[in-house]
Design a protein around this motif. Structure first.
Motif, PDB file in Angstrom:
ATOM      1  N   ALA A 293     -16.064  -5.580 -35.489  1.00  0.00           N
ATOM      2  CA  ALA A 293     -16.839  -4.368 -35.803  1.00  0.00           C
ATOM      3  C   ALA A 293     -18.259  -4.473 -35.246  1.00  0.00           C
ATOM      4  N   LEU A 294     -18.895  -5.622 -35.454  1.00  0.00           N
ATOM      5  CA  LEU A 294     -20.258  -5.815 -34.924  1.00  0.00           C
ATOM      6  C   LEU A 294     -20.281  -5.686 -33.400  1.00  0.00           C
TER       7      LEU A 294
ATOM      8  N   ASP B  12     -27.903  -5.958 -38.610  1.00  0.00           N
ATOM      9  CA  ASP B  12     -26.584  -6.599 -38.549  1.00  0.00           C
ATOM     10  C   ASP B  12     -26.115  -6.993 -39.952  1.00  0.00           C
ATOM     11  N   GLN B  13     -27.050  -7.460 -40.787  1.00  0.00           N
ATOM     12  CA  GLN B  13     -26.678  -7.850 -42.160  1.00  0.00           C
ATOM     13  C   GLN B  13     -26.142  -6.646 -42.938  1.00  0.00           C
TER      14      GLN B  13
ATOM     15  N   GLU C 268     -15.563  -9.885 -22.462  1.00  0.00           N
ATOM     16  CA  GLU C 268     -17.020  -9.996 -22.598  1.00  0.00           C
ATOM     17  C   GLU C 268     -17.563  -9.494 -23.935  1.00  0.00           C
ATOM     18  N   ILE C 269     -16.970  -8.445 -24.466  1.00  0.00           N
ATOM     19  CA  ILE C 269     -17.566  -7.763 -25.619  1.00  0.00           C
ATOM     20  C   ILE C 269     -16.938  -8.177 -26.949  1.00  0.00           C
ATOM     21  N   PHE C 270     -15.651  -7.950 -27.100  1.00  0.00           N
ATOM     22  CA  PHE C 270     -14.992  -8.146 -28.399  1.00  0.00           C
ATOM     23  C   PHE C 270     -14.930  -9.595 -28.901  1.00  0.00           C
ATOM     24  N   PRO C 271     -14.801 -10.620 -28.050  1.00  0.00           N
ATOM     25  CA  PRO C 271     -14.622 -11.976 -28.600  1.00  0.00           C
ATOM     26  C   PRO C 271     -15.881 -12.659 -29.143  1.00  0.00           C
ATOM     27  N   VAL C 272     -17.060 -12.059 -28.983  1.00  0.00           N
ATOM     28  CA  VAL C 272     -18.292 -12.726 -29.409  1.00  0.00           C
ATOM     29  C   VAL C 272     -18.245 -13.011 -30.912  1.00  0.00           C
ATOM     30  N   LYS C 273     -18.580 -14.261 -31.287  1.00  0.00           N
ATOM     31  CA  LYS C 273     -18.564 -14.688 -32.700  1.00  0.00           C
ATOM     32  C   LYS C 273     -19.947 -14.501 -33.322  1.00  0.00           C
ATOM     33  N   HIS C 274     -19.965 -13.958 -34.543  1.00  0.00           N
ATOM     34  CA  HIS C 274     -21.227 -13.808 -35.288  1.00  0.00           C
ATOM     35  C   HIS C 274     -21.116 -14.467 -36.661  1.00  0.00           C
ATOM     36  N   THR C 275     -20.108 -14.056 -37.417  1.00  0.00           N
ATOM     37  CA  THR C 275     -19.993 -14.463 -38.822  1.00  0.00           C
ATOM     38  C   THR C 275     -18.823 -15.404 -39.067  1.00  0.00           C
ATOM     39  N   GLY C 276     -17.881 -15.467 -38.131  1.00  0.00           N
ATOM     40  CA  GLY C 276     -16.679 -16.249 -38.356  1.00  0.00           C
ATOM     41  C   GLY C 276     -15.559 -15.423 -38.972  1.00  0.00           C
ATOM     42  N   ASN C 277     -15.859 -14.207 -39.427  1.00  0.00           N
ATOM     43  CA  ASN C 277     -14.817 -13.301 -39.920  1.00  0.00           C
ATOM     44  C   ASN C 277     -14.416 -12.395 -38.757  1.00  0.00           C
ATOM     45  N   THR C 278     -13.175 -12.518 -38.328  1.00  0.00           N
ATOM     46  CA  THR C 278     -12.700 -11.799 -37.141  1.00  0.00           C
ATOM     47  C   THR C 278     -12.962 -10.296 -37.226  1.00  0.00           C
ATOM     48  N   ILE C 279     -12.657  -9.695 -38.359  1.00  0.00           N
ATOM     49  CA  ILE C 279     -12.785  -8.235 -38.485  1.00  0.00           C
ATOM     50  C   ILE C 279     -14.251  -7.812 -38.461  1.00  0.00           C
ATOM     51  N   VAL C 280     -15.098  -8.526 -39.192  1.00  0.00           N
ATOM     52  CA  VAL C 280     -16.536  -8.207 -39.199  1.00  0.00           C
ATOM     53  C   VAL C 280     -17.110  -8.401 -37.792  1.00  0.00           C
TER      54      VAL C 280
ATOM     55  N   ILE D 200     -24.708  -3.983 -41.631  1.00  0.00           N
ATOM     56  CA  ILE D 200     -23.401  -3.663 -41.039  1.00  0.00           C
ATOM     57  C   ILE D 200     -22.348  -4.643 -41.564  1.00  0.00           C
ATOM     58  N   GLU D 201     -22.691  -5.939 -41.591  1.00  0.00           N
ATOM     59  CA  GLU D 201     -21.763  -6.954 -42.099  1.00  0.00           C
ATOM     60  C   GLU D 201     -21.335  -6.614 -43.528  1.00  0.00           C
ATOM     61  N   ARG D 202     -22.313  -6.236 -44.362  1.00  0.00           N
ATOM     62  CA  ARG D 202     -22.017  -5.919 -45.768  1.00  0.00           C
ATOM     63  C   ARG D 202     -21.110  -4.693 -45.868  1.00  0.00           C
ATOM     64  N   LEU D 203     -21.430  -3.662 -45.095  1.00  0.00           N
ATOM     65  CA  LEU D 203     -20.587  -2.454 -45.090  1.00  0.00           C
ATOM     66  C   LEU D 203     -19.158  -2.776 -44.666  1.00  0.00           C
ATOM     67  N   MET D 204     -19.023  -3.579 -43.622  1.00  0.00           N
ATOM     68  CA  MET D 204     -17.696  -3.929 -43.123  1.00  0.00           C
ATOM     69  C   MET D 204     -16.939  -4.787 -44.136  1.00  0.00           C
ATOM     70  N   GLN D 205     -17.633  -5.757 -44.752  1.00  0.00           N
ATOM     71  CA  GLN D 205     -16.977  -6.620 -45.744  1.00  0.00           C
ATOM     72  C   GLN D 205     -16.534  -5.795 -46.949  1.00  0.00           C
ATOM     73  N   ASP D 206     -17.388  -4.857 -47.388  1.00  0.00           N
ATOM     74  CA  ASP D 206     -17.010  -3.970 -48.509  1.00  0.00           C
ATOM     75  C   ASP D 206     -15.783  -3.144 -48.146  1.00  0.00           C
ATOM     76  N   SER D 207     -15.731  -2.671 -46.901  1.00  0.00           N
ATOM     77  CA  SER D 207     -14.568  -1.896 -46.449  1.00  0.00           C
ATOM     78  C   SER D 207     -13.313  -2.752 -46.482  1.00  0.00           C
ATOM     79  N   ILE D 208     -13.410  -3.962 -45.951  1.00  0.00           N
ATOM     80  CA  ILE D 208     -12.261  -4.878 -45.919  1.00  0.00           C
ATOM     81  C   ILE D 208     -11.778  -5.146 -47.348  1.00  0.00           C
ATOM     82  N   ASP D 209     -12.723  -5.494 -48.233  1.00  0.00           N
ATOM     83  CA  ASP D 209     -12.362  -5.811 -49.615  1.00  0.00           C
ATOM     84  C   ASP D 209     -11.699  -4.613 -50.292  1.00  0.00           C
ATOM     85  N   GLY D 210     -12.280  -3.436 -50.082  1.00  0.00           N
ATOM     86  CA  GLY D 210     -11.723  -2.218 -50.691  1.00  0.00           C
ATOM     87  C   GLY D 210     -10.316  -1.912 -50.194  1.00  0.00           C
ATOM     88  N   ILE D 211     -10.093  -2.103 -48.915  1.00  0.00           N
ATOM     89  CA  ILE D 211      -8.770  -1.829 -48.325  1.00  0.00           C
ATOM     90  C   ILE D 211      -7.742  -2.826 -48.853  1.00  0.00           C
TER      91      ILE D 211
END
Length: 190
Positions: free
Chosen positions: A84-85, A165-166, A69-81, A168-179
């Protein structure tokens, strides 16, 4: 004539879920669960070997709920983002349960960590944009994004921050890119 069983395993699990979701694992006792159902503790011990058995069944129910119910919901199309959302939205909408599961010492910290890690790595391996990553990179991504998402989730569930949400998306994408830009993996003793 044998007495008809009136309280089912499912009802007990639902009551246990309610106790944890509203009061946390410190209140996960046979007495509190029985009180929630307005009965004695006897039905609990008829359906479950002991409280550990009930706790295992409860984790299975919670894992199923999160995974379906919770984890599979799609928002951005990026699995990791998206993961996290969904995790952060769960923390915001069910803050007591989130804290009980992920932050409380009595809770399922280690169990939830393993469940979330397994769910994360399976989902990421199925995402085309991450197919070229090795296990070490996936581990680093999980740890790095999980720490950031948990920080956001904990601060939001406490009412301290209110990002969109935007943001959060930016923070998560920055984290992914940095890692992924780093040559060395993130490691923590968990």
């Amino acid at each position: 004539m044998a007495r008809k069983k009136t309280i089912t395993k499912e009802q007990i699990l639902n009551a246990a879920y309610e106790v944890v979701a509203t009061e946390g694992f410190s209140k996960f006792t046979a007495r509190n669960i029985a009180n929630k159902m307005k009965c004695s503790t006897q039905p609990i011990y008829l359906e479950f070997k002991n409280m550990d058995d009930l706790r295992e069944a409860l984790f299975k129910k919670i894992h199923n709920y999160l995974a379906k119910e919770i984890f599979p919901v799609k928002h951005t199309g990026n699995t990791i983002v998206d993961l996290a959302l969904n995790y952060i939205h769960f923390a915001a909408s069910e803050s007591k349960l989130f804290r009980a599961l992920y932050l409380e010492e009595y809770g399922g910290g280690q169990k939830m960590q393993e469940f979330s890690y397994n769910y994360f790595s399976e989902a990421v391996k199925e995402d085309e944009q991450y197919t070229n990553l090795n296990d070490e990179q996936i581990d680093s991504l999980h740890l790095g994004t999980w720490v950031v998402a948990t920080g956001i989730a904990a601060l939001m569930s406490s009412g301290i921050i209110h990002p969109s949400d935007q943001q959060i998306e930016r923070l998560m994408q920055d984290s992914i890119d940095g890692i992924l830009e780093k040559d060395h993996p993130i490691e923590l003793d968990i």
